[in-house]
Enzyme design. Structure first.
Site, PDB file in Angstrom:
ATOM      1  N   ASP A  15     -39.872  10.170 -12.749  1.00  0.00           N
ATOM      2  CA  ASP A  15     -40.380   8.969 -11.346  1.00  0.00           C
ATOM      3  C   ASP A  15     -41.272   9.640 -10.829  1.00  0.00           C
ATOM      4  O   ASP A  15     -41.686   9.017  -9.436  1.00  0.00           O
ATOM      5  CB  ASP A  15     -38.681   8.994 -10.246  1.00  0.00           C
ATOM      6  CG  ASP A  15     -38.664  10.329  -9.860  1.00  0.00           C
ATOM      7  OD1 ASP A  15     -38.922  11.880 -10.664  1.00  0.00           O
ATOM      8  OD2 ASP A  15     -37.318  10.781  -9.142  1.00  0.00           O
ATOM      9  N   LYS A  58     -32.776  12.271 -16.665  1.00  0.00           N
ATOM     10  CA  LYS A  58     -33.053  13.179 -16.151  1.00  0.00           C
ATOM     11  C   LYS A  58     -32.474  13.128 -14.507  1.00  0.00           C
ATOM     12  O   LYS A  58     -32.487  11.972 -14.603  1.00  0.00           O
ATOM     13  CB  LYS A  58     -34.083  13.746 -16.841  1.00  0.00           C
ATOM     14  CG  LYS A  58     -34.753  14.934 -15.149  1.00  0.00           C
ATOM     15  CD  LYS A  58     -35.586  15.119 -15.869  1.00  0.00           C
ATOM     16  CE  LYS A  58     -36.876  14.439 -15.022  1.00  0.00           C
ATOM     17  NZ  LYS A  58     -36.600  14.786 -13.808  1.00  0.00           N
ATOM     18  N   GLU A  66     -39.341  23.465 -12.593  1.00  0.00           N
ATOM     19  CA  GLU A  66     -40.543  22.662 -11.741  1.00  0.00           C
ATOM     20  C   GLU A  66     -40.958  23.702 -10.882  1.00  0.00           C
ATOM     21  O   GLU A  66     -40.052  24.075  -9.464  1.00  0.00           O
ATOM     22  CB  GLU A  66     -40.381  21.698 -10.833  1.00  0.00           C
ATOM     23  CG  GLU A  66     -41.536  21.182 -10.688  1.00  0.00           C
ATOM     24  CD  GLU A  66     -42.321  19.652  -9.967  1.00  0.00           C
ATOM     25  OE1 GLU A  66     -40.973  19.270 -10.217  1.00  0.00           O
ATOM     26  OE2 GLU A  66     -42.654  18.943  -9.964  1.00  0.00           O
TER      27      GLU A  66
HETATM   28  O1  KIV Z   1     -41.253  12.782 -12.552  1.00  0.00           O
HETATM   29  C1  KIV Z   1     -41.607  13.067 -13.387  1.00  0.00           C
HETATM   30  O2  KIV Z   1     -42.991  13.753 -13.724  1.00  0.00           O
HETATM   31  C2  KIV Z   1     -41.123  14.952 -13.066  1.00  0.00           C
HETATM   32  C3  KIV Z   1     -41.730  15.656 -14.176  1.00  0.00           C
HETATM   33  C4  KIV Z   1     -42.777  16.615 -13.144  1.00  0.00           C
HETATM   34  C5  KIV Z   1     -41.002  16.867 -14.596  1.00  0.00           C
HETATM   35  O3  KIV Z   1     -39.784  14.875 -12.431  1.00  0.00           O
END
Ligand code: KIV
Length: 279
Positions: A59, A128, A197
């Site tokens: 996202d 995710k 993160e």
């Molecule tokens: O949205 C994204 O790119 C992420 C990564 C930074 C893990 O969640």
């Protein structure tokens, strides 16, 4: 004199598609796992050709390609369009779609329905979601519905305001314990991998021995099982402030493909992340 036999060069060996077992094997063998974001067909092709293991339609695309000020406003429809385009550019890497803010928190039923859309409509292999807390039950419900889930702890941009902004997480003992408990709960709920993160390297190193599933770090130090970067940080085309962990891999290379290959190589050889990319 007879002519020398003509030798036909062997066609380049096709990589085998990355599966959940591949990731488990890599963790067991201590082989670094390479993950990058992609948001459309050409960027997914670059990730494919560079040999990465996992692609995330993150996202973060809300900011990097759609120009929103944060990841919060992006809709499920927008994420599905990005994910479906990325799918068309991929055959080998395992594709993870990011569930956007507001698309899974309300109930297990809503979470499962949204996850199913990422699989059915966009062709994602997995989804995710962010945070521990109520997200643990959502993760468990999606896993029970037959869809692999990746967790995400530490700095969770969808709820960055409650975390005090975009800052590293786990700098106090209490917060470090919370990050550890979130990761363990997501593992117990059946997540196949967890993103860490913006977590101090020392905290990551303490948590790692407790985790059996692969941990993919971004600003979480060198001890994770793999690394992820936002594609546009790799290519240095991110607008605004750059996170400490970002690295421009385009410098010294003359194409996006060569830059992503350099990132892939740097993760595999553990040259990235260097101390200057860590908290
Ligand atoms: O949205 C994204 O790119 C992420 C990564 C930074 C893990 O969640």
């Amino acid at each position: 004199m007879s002519a020398a036999p003509r030798v036909t060069p062997a066609p380049p060996r096709k990589r085998k598609a990355v599966t959940l077992s591949t990731l488990g094997e890599k963790k067991a063998l201590g082989e670094p796992i390479v993950m990058v974001t992609a948001y459309d067909y050409p960027s997914a092709k670059v990730a494919e050709d560079a040999g990465v293991d996992l692609v995330l339609v993150g996202d973060s695309g809300a900011m990097t390609v759609l120009g929103y000020p944060s990841t919060v406003p992006v809709s499920t429809e927008e994420m599905l369009m990005l994910a479906a385009a990325a799918r068309r550019g991929l055959t080998t890497p395992f594709l993870v779609g990011d569930l956007p803010f507001g698309s899974y928190e309300e109930s297990n039923e809503v979470a499962v329905r949204t996850a199913q859309r990422f699989v059915k409509e966009a062709g994602c292999d997995a989804v995710k979601l962010e945070r521990g807390g109520s997200s643990v039950e959502r993760a468990r419900a999606i896993v029970d519905a037959g869809i692999p889930v990746m967790g995400h702890v530490g700095l969770t941009p969808q709820t960055a305001v409650s975390l005090g902004g975009y800052r590293s997480q786990g700098r106090t003992a209490d917060r470090a314990l919370e990050v550890c408990e979130d990761a363990l709960a997501l593992q117990e709920a059946g997540c196949f991998a967890i993103v860490f993160e913006a977590i101090p390297s020392d905290v990551t190193a303490l948590i790692m021995p407790k985790l059996e599933v692969p941990v993919i770090g971004i600003g979480a130090g060198p001890d994770t099982d793999g690394q992820i970067l936002v594609l546009y940080d790799v290519l240095d085309i991110t607008a605004g402030r750059k996170p400490k962990f970002s690295k421009n891999f385009l410098a010294g290379h003359d194409s996006a493909l060569e830059a992503v290959k350099a990132y892939t190589q740097a993760v595999k050889t553990r040259e990235y992340p260097a101390p200057e990319h860590c908290f």
